[in-house]
Design a protein around this motif. Structure first.
Motif, PDB file in Angstrom:
ATOM      1  N   SER A  32     -13.881 -96.630 -35.277  1.00 38.63           N
ATOM      2  CA  SER A  32     -13.085 -96.105 -36.387  1.00 38.63           C
ATOM      3  C   SER A  32     -13.910 -95.035 -37.093  1.00 38.63           C
ATOM      4  CB  SER A  32     -12.718 -97.231 -37.353  1.00 38.63           C
ATOM      5  OG  SER A  32     -11.839 -98.139 -36.725  1.00 38.63           O
ATOM      6  N   CYS A  33     -13.685 -93.797 -36.704  1.00 38.45           N
ATOM      7  CA  CYS A  33     -14.422 -92.654 -37.246  1.00 38.45           C
ATOM      8  C   CYS A  33     -13.434 -91.505 -37.398  1.00 38.45           C
ATOM      9  CB  CYS A  33     -15.517 -92.204 -36.278  1.00 38.45           C
ATOM     10  SG  CYS A  33     -16.664 -93.504 -35.779  1.00 38.45           S
ATOM     11  N   LEU A  34     -13.873 -90.393 -37.965  1.00 34.59           N
ATOM     12  CA  LEU A  34     -13.038 -89.191 -37.958  1.00 34.59           C
ATOM     13  C   LEU A  34     -13.368 -88.384 -36.692  1.00 34.59           C
ATOM     14  CD1 LEU A  34     -13.111 -88.194 -41.752  1.00 34.59           C
ATOM     15  CD2 LEU A  34     -11.418 -89.576 -40.523  1.00 34.59           C
ATOM     16  N   ALA A  35     -12.700 -87.231 -36.530  1.00 37.12           N
ATOM     17  CA  ALA A  35     -12.791 -86.534 -35.240  1.00 37.12           C
ATOM     18  C   ALA A  35     -14.152 -85.910 -34.961  1.00 37.12           C
ATOM     19  CB  ALA A  35     -11.704 -85.469 -35.160  1.00 37.12           C
ATOM     20  N   ALA A  36     -14.787 -85.283 -35.974  1.00 38.52           N
ATOM     21  CA  ALA A  36     -16.052 -84.585 -35.717  1.00 38.52           C
ATOM     22  C   ALA A  36     -17.168 -85.597 -35.444  1.00 38.52           C
ATOM     23  CB  ALA A  36     -16.396 -83.695 -36.905  1.00 38.52           C
ATOM     24  N   ASP A  37     -17.352 -86.555 -36.355  1.00 36.73           N
ATOM     25  CA  ASP A  37     -18.391 -87.584 -36.157  1.00 36.73           C
ATOM     26  C   ASP A  37     -18.082 -88.425 -34.919  1.00 36.73           C
ATOM     27  OD1 ASP A  37     -16.226 -88.134 -37.936  1.00 36.73           O
ATOM     28  OD2 ASP A  37     -17.070 -90.082 -38.410  1.00 36.73           O
ATOM     29  N   GLY A  38     -16.835 -88.860 -34.798  1.00 39.08           N
ATOM     30  CA  GLY A  38     -16.447 -89.704 -33.659  1.00 39.08           C
ATOM     31  C   GLY A  38     -16.659 -88.987 -32.330  1.00 39.08           C
ATOM     32  N   GLY A  39     -16.263 -87.716 -32.289  1.00 42.37           N
ATOM     33  CA  GLY A  39     -16.418 -86.943 -31.058  1.00 42.37           C
ATOM     34  C   GLY A  39     -17.883 -86.837 -30.658  1.00 42.37           C
TER      35      GLY A  39
ATOM     36  N   GLY B 174     -18.899 -98.304 -20.301  1.00 42.23           N
ATOM     37  CA  GLY B 174     -17.730 -99.171 -20.545  1.00 42.23           C
ATOM     38  C   GLY B 174     -16.576 -98.443 -21.216  1.00 42.23           C
ATOM     39  N   LEU B 175     -15.569 -99.230 -21.605  1.00 42.10           N
ATOM     40  CA  LEU B 175     -14.383 -98.656 -22.248  1.00 42.10           C
ATOM     41  C   LEU B 175     -14.695 -98.207 -23.673  1.00 42.10           C
ATOM     42  CD1 LEU B 175     -11.650-101.309 -21.288  1.00 42.10           C
ATOM     43  CD2 LEU B 175     -11.841 -98.960 -20.408  1.00 42.10           C
ATOM     44  N   ILE B 176     -13.989 -97.170 -24.110  1.00 43.19           N
ATOM     45  CA  ILE B 176     -14.069 -96.744 -25.515  1.00 43.19           C
ATOM     46  C   ILE B 176     -12.637 -96.673 -26.063  1.00 43.19           C
ATOM     47  CG2 ILE B 176     -14.738 -94.921 -27.131  1.00 43.19           C
ATOM     48  CD1 ILE B 176     -16.937 -94.089 -25.171  1.00 43.19           C
ATOM     49  N   VAL B 177     -12.414 -97.361 -27.171  1.00 44.19           N
ATOM     50  CA  VAL B 177     -11.112 -97.288 -27.843  1.00 44.19           C
ATOM     51  C   VAL B 177     -11.332 -96.623 -29.199  1.00 44.19           C
ATOM     52  CG1 VAL B 177      -9.208 -98.629 -28.845  1.00 44.19           C
ATOM     53  CG2 VAL B 177     -10.278 -99.381 -26.710  1.00 44.19           C
ATOM     54  N   GLY B 178     -10.531 -95.609 -29.496  1.00 43.70           N
ATOM     55  CA  GLY B 178     -10.656 -94.917 -30.781  1.00 43.70           C
ATOM     56  C   GLY B 178      -9.441 -95.185 -31.649  1.00 43.70           C
ATOM     57  N   GLY B 179      -9.604 -94.987 -32.930  1.00 42.36           N
ATOM     58  CA  GLY B 179      -8.493 -95.201 -33.861  1.00 42.36           C
ATOM     59  C   GLY B 179      -7.789 -93.905 -34.200  1.00 42.36           C
TER      60      GLY B 179
ATOM     61  N   PRO C 276     -13.074 -80.197 -27.989  1.00 47.09           N
ATOM     62  CA  PRO C 276     -14.262 -79.349 -27.858  1.00 47.09           C
ATOM     63  C   PRO C 276     -15.514 -79.974 -28.472  1.00 47.09           C
ATOM     64  CG  PRO C 276     -12.516 -78.201 -29.080  1.00 47.09           C
ATOM     65  CD  PRO C 276     -12.023 -79.577 -28.806  1.00 47.09           C
ATOM     66  N   VAL C 277     -15.348 -80.949 -29.375  1.00 47.76           N
ATOM     67  CA  VAL C 277     -16.514 -81.596 -29.983  1.00 47.76           C
ATOM     68  C   VAL C 277     -17.224 -82.470 -28.949  1.00 47.76           C
ATOM     69  CG1 VAL C 277     -17.341 -83.118 -31.821  1.00 47.76           C
ATOM     70  CG2 VAL C 277     -15.378 -81.616 -32.247  1.00 47.76           C
ATOM     71  N   CYS C 278     -16.465 -83.275 -28.214  1.00 45.52           N
ATOM     72  CA  CYS C 278     -17.162 -84.185 -27.289  1.00 45.52           C
ATOM     73  C   CYS C 278     -17.075 -83.735 -25.833  1.00 45.52           C
ATOM     74  CB  CYS C 278     -16.698 -85.614 -27.454  1.00 45.52           C
ATOM     75  SG  CYS C 278     -15.017 -85.889 -27.035  1.00 45.52           S
ATOM     76  N   GLY C 279     -16.260 -82.691 -25.574  1.00 44.35           N
ATOM     77  CA  GLY C 279     -16.209 -82.158 -24.210  1.00 44.35           C
ATOM     78  C   GLY C 279     -15.799 -83.200 -23.192  1.00 44.35           C
ATOM     79  N   LYS C 280     -16.322 -83.069 -21.984  1.00 35.75           N
ATOM     80  CA  LYS C 280     -15.853 -83.940 -20.891  1.00 35.75           C
ATOM     81  C   LYS C 280     -16.161 -85.415 -21.132  1.00 35.75           C
ATOM     82  CE  LYS C 280     -19.767 -83.044 -17.723  1.00 35.75           C
ATOM     83  NZ  LYS C 280     -20.773 -82.956 -18.776  1.00 35.75           N
ATOM     84  N   GLU C 281     -17.098 -85.686 -22.042  1.00 40.19           N
ATOM     85  CA  GLU C 281     -17.423 -87.087 -22.348  1.00 40.19           C
ATOM     86  C   GLU C 281     -16.251 -87.821 -23.004  1.00 40.19           C
ATOM     87  OE1 GLU C 281     -19.744 -84.704 -22.769  1.00 40.19           O
ATOM     88  OE2 GLU C 281     -21.299 -85.401 -21.388  1.00 40.19           O
ATOM     89  N   CYS C 282     -15.266 -87.072 -23.480  1.00 41.07           N
ATOM     90  CA  CYS C 282     -14.105 -87.721 -24.112  1.00 41.07           C
ATOM     91  C   CYS C 282     -13.135 -88.305 -23.078  1.00 41.07           C
ATOM     92  CB  CYS C 282     -13.319 -86.710 -24.952  1.00 41.07           C
ATOM     93  SG  CYS C 282     -13.591 -86.907 -26.690  1.00 41.07           S
ATOM     94  N   THR C 283     -13.247 -87.860 -21.853  1.00 38.66           N
ATOM     95  CA  THR C 283     -12.317 -88.349 -20.831  1.00 38.66           C
ATOM     96  C   THR C 283     -12.367 -89.881 -20.769  1.00 38.66           C
ATOM     97  OG1 THR C 283     -12.308 -86.346 -19.517  1.00 38.66           O
ATOM     98  CG2 THR C 283     -11.855 -88.379 -18.326  1.00 38.66           C
ATOM     99  N   GLY C 284     -11.202 -90.476 -20.775  1.00 36.06           N
ATOM    100  CA  GLY C 284     -11.124 -91.934 -20.669  1.00 36.06           C
ATOM    101  C   GLY C 284     -10.987 -92.656 -21.992  1.00 36.06           C
ATOM    102  N   VAL C 285     -11.262 -91.965 -23.094  1.00 37.60           N
ATOM    103  CA  VAL C 285     -11.146 -92.631 -24.405  1.00 37.60           C
ATOM    104  C   VAL C 285      -9.680 -93.011 -24.651  1.00 37.60           C
ATOM    105  CG1 VAL C 285     -11.350 -92.300 -26.910  1.00 37.60           C
ATOM    106  CG2 VAL C 285     -13.163 -91.472 -25.389  1.00 37.60           C
ATOM    107  N   ILE C 286      -9.477 -94.234 -25.105  1.00 37.86           N
ATOM    108  CA  ILE C 286      -8.120 -94.750 -25.328  1.00 37.86           C
ATOM    109  C   ILE C 286      -7.764 -94.613 -26.813  1.00 37.86           C
ATOM    110  CG2 ILE C 286      -6.712 -96.864 -25.257  1.00 37.86           C
ATOM    111  CD1 ILE C 286      -8.658 -97.677 -22.884  1.00 37.86           C
TER     112      ILE C 286
END
Ligand code: LEU
Length: 389
Positions: free
Chosen positions: A225-232, A245-250, A260-270
């Motif tokens: 549970s974060c905002l987009a810039a910090d969470g990304g 492992g899995l990542i679930v975001g709010g 663009p903040v987290c780039g390809k590392e964001c792939t798979g985030v639910i």
């Protein structure tokens, strides 16, 4: 004969006036975060509101009177929101305020509007208690109560062997504190174990401490549970340090501006969502093509919610005219604001989010929610939220 011609001509012009709004426009305040890290959301909100203004005025505004959105940047903090609200209330004399972006700002600024008897429609505030701040406060953004458990269930469908979960939340943000409470309850309800809880700040950019702790705890899922810039940034660091492992975001992850903040590392985030551009209802089918034409992309949730907020205010203004038999422009500002608030609450609306109902408290009931998984394109900057079945 002459009378007939005059009558026919005025009827003709009355028709024309309906299609092409006339008269001084009705000012509606938009107080969202257009600068700071919150601008990732604010930009989407401004876009959605602008589409609403265009579509509504093209259809004759409020029974022939156009609306005019008055934008006031709140920045990302409470002081900025208070300042924007004060300007809109006293200087711009808006009939209602749509905003602010964050619940954290709403708890500070909404009481001011409430005191001044100016209706506030929250376009994105999802913390518990926002609609209950006062009589003049409502919201069209559903709290996470229903949405969070959905996201967890979909995550478990992807990996049914999940047992140990790490929970992360931004401790200096009211919505994230509220959301993590809901997530933590849902995690326990699913029979999972919360192995550790890590606190962050919405201002953080370096998450080495939290990521190291999470890697040491050997969890199968991280619920954030974060905002987009910090969470990304944190998602990026989790993946770069080797978390698989899995990542679930709010709700704070529900913005393509995070890509663009987290780039390809964001792939798979639910991510749980209160809107999908794919929703097949008449309102959404009208909204999406106009948005796409204006901004060359699909509307994101915060755009659709801002559009919905403007629509709610405009429909309620029409209702005020119907009930009072007066044109809004002829009403005294204080009288209009009070009548408008009464019309906003206890009503239902057809919107791109589906049918929504605002109760007497200004709290929303929404029927349809979605869960998506982020997929980043090869450029590492663009991507999509792919709906999970
Ligand atoms: N839902 C968040 C809040 O209530 C805001 C959103 C823009 C991430 O603060």
């Amino acid at each position: 004969m002459r009378i007939f011609v005059v009558l026919a001509a005025s009827l003709f012009f009355a028709q024309a006036a309906f299609a092409e709004p006339v008269g001084s426009p009705i000012p509606v305040g938009i107080a969202v975060g257009q600068t700071t890290n919150v601008a990732l959301f604010g930009e989407e909100q401004v876009n959605g509101a602008k589409v609403a203004e265009k579509m509504i005025n093209e259809k004759g505004g409020v029974n022939g009177t156009p609306i005019k959105l008055v934008f006031q940047d709140t920045g990302g903090d409470e002081a900025g929101a208070i300042n924007a609200f004060q300007n809109l209330i006293s200087r711009d004399k808006v009939v209602a305020i749509i905003g602010p972006t964050l619940s954290q700002q709403a708890f500070a600024a909404n009481p001011i509007a409430n005191q001044a008897k100016v209706p506030v429609v929250g376009p994105s505030n999802t913390a518990k208690g926002v609609a209950q701040i006062g009589e003049y406060v409502s919201r069209i953004s559903a709290p996470m109560t229903l949405v969070a458990p959905n996201a967890l269930k979909r995550a478990l469908a992807i990996n049914p062997n999940v047992k140990n979960v790490a929970v992360v939340y931004a401790q200096d943000d009211a919505f994230n504190v509220s959301e993590t409470g809901i997530f933590q309850e849902a995690i326990k309800d699913q029979g999972l174990n919360i192995a550790l809880i890590q606190k962050t700040s919405v201002k953080d950019t370096d998450f080495t401490t939290q990521v190291t702790a999470i890697l040491g705890a050997n969890v199968d899922m991280v619920v954030m549970s974060c905002l987009a810039a910090d969470g990304g940034n944190m998602v990026k660091q989790l993946r770069q340090f080797g978390y698989e492992g899995l990542i679930v975001g709010g709700n704070g992850f529900n913005s393509p501006n995070m890509y663009p903040v987290c780039g390809k590392e964001c792939t798979g985030v639910i991510v749980a969502q209160a809107y999908s551009p794919k929703a097949d209802n008449a309102e959404n089918n009208a909204f999406v093509p106009v948005f796409k034409e204006m901004f060359k992309k699909d509307p994101a949730q915060f755009s659709a919610q801002a559009y919905t907020s403007v629509k709610v205010v405009v429909e309620a203004l029409s209702e005020v005219e119907k009930n009072s038999g007066k044109k809004v422009a002829e009403m005294d500002t204080a009288e209009l604001r009070t009548a408008l608030n009464a019309a906003i609450i206890s009503s239902s609306y057809d919107t791109p989010l589906g049918e929504i109902v605002l109760d007497a408290d200004g709290e929303i009931t929404q029927k349809t929610f979605y869960v998506s998984q982020i997929k980043i394109a090869d450029d590492g900057k663009t991507g999509a939220m792919e709906l999970l079945p």
